[in-house]
Enzyme design. Structure first.
Site, PDB file in Angstrom:
ATOM      1  N   MET A 137     -58.715 -16.148 -40.163  1.00  0.00           N
ATOM      2  CA  MET A 137     -58.568 -16.056 -38.120  1.00  0.00           C
ATOM      3  C   MET A 137     -57.110 -16.394 -37.278  1.00  0.00           C
ATOM      4  O   MET A 137     -56.173 -15.818 -38.072  1.00  0.00           O
ATOM      5  CB  MET A 137     -58.812 -17.780 -37.579  1.00  0.00           C
ATOM      6  CG  MET A 137     -58.008 -18.472 -38.511  1.00  0.00           C
ATOM      7  SD  MET A 137     -58.561 -20.392 -37.591  1.00  0.00           S
ATOM      8  CE  MET A 137     -59.824 -20.245 -39.260  1.00  0.00           C
ATOM      9  N   CYS A 138     -57.065 -15.721 -36.521  1.00  0.00           N
ATOM     10  CA  CYS A 138     -56.040 -15.440 -35.259  1.00  0.00           C
ATOM     11  C   CYS A 138     -55.887 -13.413 -35.754  1.00  0.00           C
ATOM     12  O   CYS A 138     -56.330 -12.813 -36.061  1.00  0.00           O
ATOM     13  CB  CYS A 138     -55.280 -16.032 -35.414  1.00  0.00           C
ATOM     14  SG  CYS A 138     -53.680 -16.200 -34.277  1.00  0.00           S
ATOM     15  N   ILE A 139     -54.393 -13.855 -36.370  1.00  0.00           N
ATOM     16  CA  ILE A 139     -53.573 -12.794 -37.336  1.00  0.00           C
ATOM     17  C   ILE A 139     -53.964 -13.124 -38.581  1.00  0.00           C
ATOM     18  O   ILE A 139     -53.633 -11.282 -39.138  1.00  0.00           O
ATOM     19  CB  ILE A 139     -51.859 -12.907 -36.750  1.00  0.00           C
ATOM     20  CG1 ILE A 139     -51.918 -11.090 -37.171  1.00  0.00           C
ATOM     21  CG2 ILE A 139     -51.496 -13.823 -37.664  1.00  0.00           C
ATOM     22  CD1 ILE A 139     -51.981 -10.226 -36.498  1.00  0.00           C
TER      23      ILE A 139
END
Length: 219
Positions: A137-139
């Site tokens: 998730m995210c980066i």
């Protein structure tokens, strides 16, 4: 699915130099609510740097250990990443935060030319080779892009999407509440705090990722 073992790899404690705390806690909460057993790991190594989260700037002269800082989130129930083995896990999830791009890999500094922390690269390759699901998730999806050339999402950030394509992977634009599933690589991604979004919407996306990862782990 009772007793399913899900590795959660942390990268420190704090959005700017470690794991994004809210993403990590929401991941652990969703796993608990689904009846899965999270097992936390983090590399036993110095952080790339320490950021003063109040000032938003690097703290000169400070040094912290990724495993020690991650233990704050895990309430001490955490092991060195070097001890994690794919054979012992049914799935693995990486929350985001800049630590994923600074400590778990060096994408924050080297972009498409990044390398992945060796223990993490080994573990994710073991999971991938065994066709066990991976959630990012995210980066953190840039790690899946680097290792597996997978189809991932980081939301709609043009620069990061371009870097993912430069690594030979595919970027799929998704909203904060959506997930991207690469069925070939059994890899699930969601943007989370790549968007400046409401906490409730971040939670929706993370819960969807956790459910998809557990569903893949059952088959």
């Amino acid at each position: 699915m009772p007793n399913i073992q899900v590795g959660v790899v942390l990268a420190g404690c704090g959005v700017f130099d470690g794991s994004e705390i809210r993403e990590a806690v929401l991941t652990l909460l969703a796993l608990d609510q689904a009846g899965a057993q999270p097992r936390c790991f983090a590399p036993d190594m110095p952080q790339a740097h320490v950021v003063n989260h109040l000032a938003g700037a690097p703290a000169a002269g400070e040094s912290r250990n990724v495993l020690v800082e991650s233990a704050r989130i895990a309430r001490g129930d955490i092991q060195p990443l070097s001890k994690a083995r794919g054979a012992d896990l049914d799935a693995i999830i990486l929350p985001g935060g800049f630590g994923a791009a600074k400590n778990l890999c060096n994408f924050a500094f080297k972009g498409p030319d990044c390398t992945v922390q060796p223990d993490l690269a080994r573990l994710l390759t073991e999971m991938h080779d065994a066709q066990k699901p991976i959630g990012l998730m995210c980066i953190a999806p840039v790690i899946g892009a680097k290792l597996f050339k997978a189809a991932v999402t980081i939301g709609n950030d043009p620069a990061t999407a371009s870097a993912i394509r430069a690594m030979g992977a595919t970027h799929v634009e998704k909203t904060v509440t959506e997930i991207q599933i690469d069925a070939t690589h059994r890899l699930v991604t969601t943007p989370a705090y790549m968007y400046n979004a409401r906490l409730g919407d971040i939670a929706t996306g993370i819960a969807a990722l956790v459910q998809a990862v557990l569903q893949l782990a059952r088959h």
